[in-house]
Enzyme design. Structure first.
Site, PDB file in Angstrom:
ATOM      1  N   ALA A   1       0.862  -1.182   0.000  1.00 48.26           N
ATOM      2  CA  ALA A   1       0.000   0.000   0.000  1.00 48.26           C
ATOM      3  C   ALA A   1       0.898   1.232   0.000  1.00 48.26           C
ATOM      4  O   ALA A   1       1.901   1.274   0.718  1.00 48.26           O
ATOM      5  CB  ALA A   1      -0.884  -0.005   1.249  1.00 48.26           C
ATOM      6  N   LYS A   2       0.534   2.212  -0.809  1.00 44.09           N
ATOM      7  CA  LYS A   2       1.307   3.456  -0.819  1.00 44.09           C
ATOM      8  C   LYS A   2       0.655   4.406   0.186  1.00 44.09           C
ATOM      9  O   LYS A   2      -0.124   5.291  -0.179  1.00 44.09           O
ATOM     10  CB  LYS A   2       1.328   4.041  -2.235  1.00 44.09           C
ATOM     11  CG  LYS A   2       2.364   5.125  -2.446  1.00 44.09           C
ATOM     12  CD  LYS A   2       2.509   5.453  -3.931  1.00 44.09           C
ATOM     13  CE  LYS A   2       3.291   6.717  -4.178  1.00 44.09           C
ATOM     14  NZ  LYS A   2       4.724   6.630  -3.904  1.00 44.09           N
ATOM     15  N   SER A   3       0.942   4.156   1.462  1.00 40.71           N
ATOM     16  CA  SER A   3       0.328   4.920   2.550  1.00 40.71           C
ATOM     17  C   SER A   3       1.250   6.032   2.982  1.00 40.71           C
ATOM     18  O   SER A   3       2.467   5.833   3.036  1.00 40.71           O
ATOM     19  CB  SER A   3       0.120   4.035   3.781  1.00 40.71           C
ATOM     20  OG  SER A   3      -0.336   2.775   3.420  1.00 40.71           O
TER      21      SER A   3
END
Ligand code: PPE
Length: 307
Positions: free
Chosen positions: A158-160
């Site tokens: 996830a590109k959090s």
């Protein structure tokens, strides 16, 4: 890098003035890092302004939010149109695109489910990410003392926003030590990625890159470079890579939307190969810029903005 301000930012379906694009300090994202973002480039190609792999980037944004049970209240088609509308409203030819989905103002406390999922899209002009000469001459990097999160802790697919606390530590340490960027290892000590880039190395014409289990972001540029390399006849091997293979490689380079394909000429003061961008890196740069600059788009990677 200083921000190049433009006119409008898209917020929850409306274009608002740059200076009015604000959120409340009690928004969930500010306290608990509950935001997911994308970094996308729009190129001024020979056939007009075109966004590189927009659908794949948006798909990753939906994947990121799905992992965190944060449904985006817009369809992919709506966001695709919103991205283009934002570029057009700012009359930009080439730009960087930053969509963010985040948990906004609602409940307080860790549980995010009572907070809305808001979405914004900003665009601005952004040149070479790692310095003007980086693409041409390459950069000097170090292996970071900070490692990437262990499996089943914080998901790196996830590109959090929160994942970038790790990136900030890697980047600041690298700069403090006099390097342009840092390479992080994963929890097992194998190579993972840079603070904002995936990594590749070349040895005897074979190309190596770490697998997704090595705590890295599934980069859109990474997978594009793997396609370009395979089509050019190179063998591409996705495998766990021990740190020392960095030092004995013929060539090493970073990939990323912002970094594009950036050669690395020294790691921890050990010279990589001949100490300058090698032939494989050069040929992949050429193949990449042939798509995004010259619009030779046999893969259908370009999405034109003004047609
Ligand atoms: N790893 C990380 C940690 C990362 O942040 C990026 C992109 C990549 C790999 C490469 O992914 P892709 O862009 O899909 O090929 N980093 C973005 C943000 C940089 C920033 O400073 O902000 C980018 O390149 O847009």
């Amino acid at each position: 890098m200083p921000i190049n301000k433009v006119d409008k930012i898209w917020m929850n379906g409306k274009l608002v003035n740059w200076d009015d694009a604000k959120i409340h300090v009690l928004s969930h994202v500010i306290h608990y890092g509950s935001g997911w973002f994308e970094g996308i480039r729009c190129y001024e190609t020979k056939r007009g302004s075109a966004i590189f792999r927009l659908e794949e980037h948006l798909r990753r944004l939906y994947d990121s939010t799905k992992i965190y049970r944060a449904p985006i209240p817009y369809t992919m088609k709506q966001l695709e149109e919103a991205v283009k509308e934002t570029i057009r409203a700012n009359k930009l030819k080439a730009c960087y695109i930053r969509p963010v989905a985040y948990r906004g103002y609602g409940d307080v406390g860790v549980n995010p489910l009572g907070c809305p999922v808001d979405v914004m899209i900003a665009v601005w002009e952004w040149g070479a990410y790692l310095g003007k000469e980086a693409l041409e001459k390459g950069i000097e990097v170090c292996v970071s003392s900070w490692q990437r999160p262990a499996p089943n802790t914080i998901p790196t697919m996830a590109k959090s926003g929160g994942n970038y606390l790790s990136s900030q530590l890697i980047k600041m340490e690298a700069i403090a030590r006099g390097f342009t960027e840092g390479i992080a290892l994963d929890a097992s000590g194998n190579i993972s990625e840079g603070s904002g880039e995936n990594i590749f190395l070349v040895r005897d014409k074979t190309i190596y890159t770490p697998p997704l289990v090595a705590a890295l972001l599934p980069g859109i540029t990474r997978v594009s470079v793997m396609t370009l390399a395979t089509d050019a006849g190179y063998e591409v091997r996705e495998m766990n890579i021990p740190k020392e293979m960095l030092y004995t490689a013929d060539e090493v380079f970073f990939t990323g939307t912002a970094a594009e394909i950036t050669p690395i000429h020294a790691i921890d003061k050990i010279v990589v190969g001949e100490g300058k961008p090698g032939p494989v890196t050069r040929s992949l740069q050429k193949a990449f810029f042939n798509v995004v600059n010259d619009a030779n788009d046999k893969y259908n990677w370009l999405n034109f903005v003004y047609d």
